[in-house]
Design a protein around this motif. Structure first.
Motif, mmCIF file in Angstrom:
data_model
loop_
_atom_site.group_PDB
_atom_site.id
_atom_site.type_symbol
_atom_site.label_atom_id
_atom_site.label_comp_id
_atom_site.label_asym_id
_atom_site.label_seq_id
_atom_site.Cartn_x
_atom_site.Cartn_y
_atom_site.Cartn_z
ATOM 1 N N SER A 40 4.792 9.329 -5.306
ATOM 2 C CA SER A 40 3.740 8.914 -6.248
ATOM 3 C C SER A 40 3.538 7.398 -6.311
ATOM 4 C CB SER A 40 4.069 9.415 -7.663
ATOM 5 O OG SER A 40 5.211 8.739 -8.170
ATOM 6 N N ALA A 41 4.441 6.634 -5.694
ATOM 7 C CA ALA A 41 4.345 5.170 -5.814
ATOM 8 C C ALA A 41 4.415 4.460 -4.463
ATOM 9 C CB ALA A 41 5.447 4.664 -6.738
ATOM 10 N N GLY A 42 5.542 4.623 -3.764
ATOM 11 C CA GLY A 42 5.733 3.917 -2.485
ATOM 12 C C GLY A 42 4.671 4.268 -1.452
ATOM 13 N N LEU A 43 4.348 5.561 -1.360
ATOM 14 C CA LEU A 43 3.375 6.017 -0.354
ATOM 15 C C LEU A 43 1.963 5.486 -0.611
ATOM 16 C CD1 LEU A 43 3.763 7.573 2.222
ATOM 17 C CD2 LEU A 43 3.055 9.645 1.037
ATOM 18 N N PRO A 44 1.446 5.566 -1.853
ATOM 19 C CA PRO A 44 0.122 4.980 -2.098
ATOM 20 C C PRO A 44 0.078 3.472 -1.798
ATOM 21 C CG PRO A 44 0.825 6.284 -4.004
ATOM 22 C CD PRO A 44 1.966 6.280 -3.041
ATOM 23 N N ILE A 45 1.204 2.784 -2.042
ATOM 24 C CA ILE A 45 1.267 1.346 -1.717
ATOM 25 C C ILE A 45 1.221 1.183 -0.196
ATOM 26 C CG2 ILE A 45 2.681 -0.757 -1.839
ATOM 27 C CD1 ILE A 45 3.918 0.390 -4.467
ATOM 28 N N PHE A 46 2.047 1.983 0.498
ATOM 29 C CA PHE A 46 2.110 1.918 1.964
ATOM 30 C C PHE A 46 0.744 2.201 2.586
ATOM 31 C CE2 PHE A 46 2.949 4.019 6.102
ATOM 32 C CZ PHE A 46 3.534 2.939 6.750
ATOM 33 N N ASN A 47 0.030 3.172 2.024
ATOM 34 C CA ASN A 47 -1.291 3.515 2.564
ATOM 35 C C ASN A 47 -2.280 2.359 2.486
ATOM 36 O OD1 ASN A 47 -0.619 6.064 3.446
ATOM 37 N ND2 ASN A 47 -1.132 7.044 1.506
ATOM 38 N N GLN A 48 -2.081 1.453 1.522
ATOM 39 C CA GLN A 48 -2.952 0.270 1.447
ATOM 40 C C GLN A 48 -2.645 -0.721 2.579
ATOM 41 O OE1 GLN A 48 -5.745 -0.215 -0.501
ATOM 42 N NE2 GLN A 48 -5.281 1.952 -0.737
ATOM 43 N N LEU A 49 -1.383 -0.766 3.013
ATOM 44 C CA LEU A 49 -1.029 -1.597 4.177
ATOM 45 C C LEU A 49 -1.721 -1.038 5.417
ATOM 46 C CD1 LEU A 49 2.815 -2.075 3.539
ATOM 47 C CD2 LEU A 49 1.033 -3.792 3.222
ATOM 48 N N LEU A 50 -1.719 0.306 5.527
ATOM 49 C CA LEU A 50 -2.386 0.959 6.660
ATOM 50 C C LEU A 50 -3.897 0.755 6.602
ATOM 51 C CD1 LEU A 50 -0.484 4.398 6.868
ATOM 52 C CD2 LEU A 50 -0.128 2.369 8.283
ATOM 53 N N ALA A 51 -4.450 0.899 5.402
ATOM 54 C CA ALA A 51 -5.905 0.765 5.234
ATOM 55 C C ALA A 51 -6.391 -0.619 5.656
ATOM 56 C CB ALA A 51 -6.295 1.047 3.788
#
Length: 198
Positions: free
Chosen positions: A77-88
């Motif tokens: 719920s936290a680390g992954l949404p943050i990580f996805n912004q690095l990918l985006a």
């Protein structure tokens, strides 16, 4: 293959609020584990009373070294949404931390995903994304009387000298662009009495 996108400097204290909870975002350019740990420790010491210090990072030319950490929030719920912004943003060598101060109202998993994503997004929107060329460190050993040849070669390829030990047998450490590595090592191979390691 010889360049990557990253942020040029740290971004600190972007604020996002959701139902009383405060989410404070930070982004740091990092190139190794030491810089990563330092940035995490800095934020933990600046926000010791925060409920959570969630983060994600990508390092390496293709972002092959990465991690997403929920720090006690429900899994994913936290680390992954943050990580996805690095990918985006297609960036690497970046650490994003979102500090949460709980505000008394539970947000639920989907609310948390949205809040952490939004916090990371606005943090990275403040960052200046730059393209950097990959660099390689080279150490060259040579006879002192060859220094002009070595310096000329390095300056021809914009090599950055890190250290120079001018003994009878001189040693130079320099950073060179990875795309120039083959040309430089080929030129060094053709010189007598010169040893190098990349």
């Amino acid at each position: 293959m010889f360049e990557y996108k990253t942020i040029d400097q740290p971004i600190e204290n972007t604020l996002f609020k959701e139902k009383g909870s405060k989410f404070i975002g930070f982004a740091f350019p990092v190139t190794n584990e030491t810089e990563l740990k330092k940035a995490l420790e800095k934020i933990r010491s600046e926000h010791p009373k925060a409920t959570h210090h969630c983060y994600a990072f990508r390092m390496g030319i293709n972002g092959e070294n990465y991690r997403a950490n929920d720090d006690g929030e429900p899994s994913g719920s936290a680390g992954l949404p943050i990580f996805n912004q690095l990918l985006a943003n297609d960036i690497t060598n970046v650490l994003v931390i979102v500090v949460r101060y709980y505000g008394g109202t539970k947000l639920g998993v989907s609310g948390l995903v949205k809040a952490y994503k939004e916090s990371a997004k606005i943090t990275l929107e403040e960052a200046r994304i730059v393209t950097k060329e990959l660099e390689t460190e080279i150490e060259i050993r040579f006879n002192f009387n060859q220094q002009n040849t070595i310096f000329t070669l390095l300056s021809k390829f914009d090599g950055k000298i890190i250290s120079f030990d001018s003994q009878e047998r001189a040693v130079i450490s320099a950073k060179i662009k990875s795309k120039d590595k083959d040309n430089i090592t080929e030129a060094l191979t053709n010189l007598q009495f010169v040893e190098y390691k990349v």
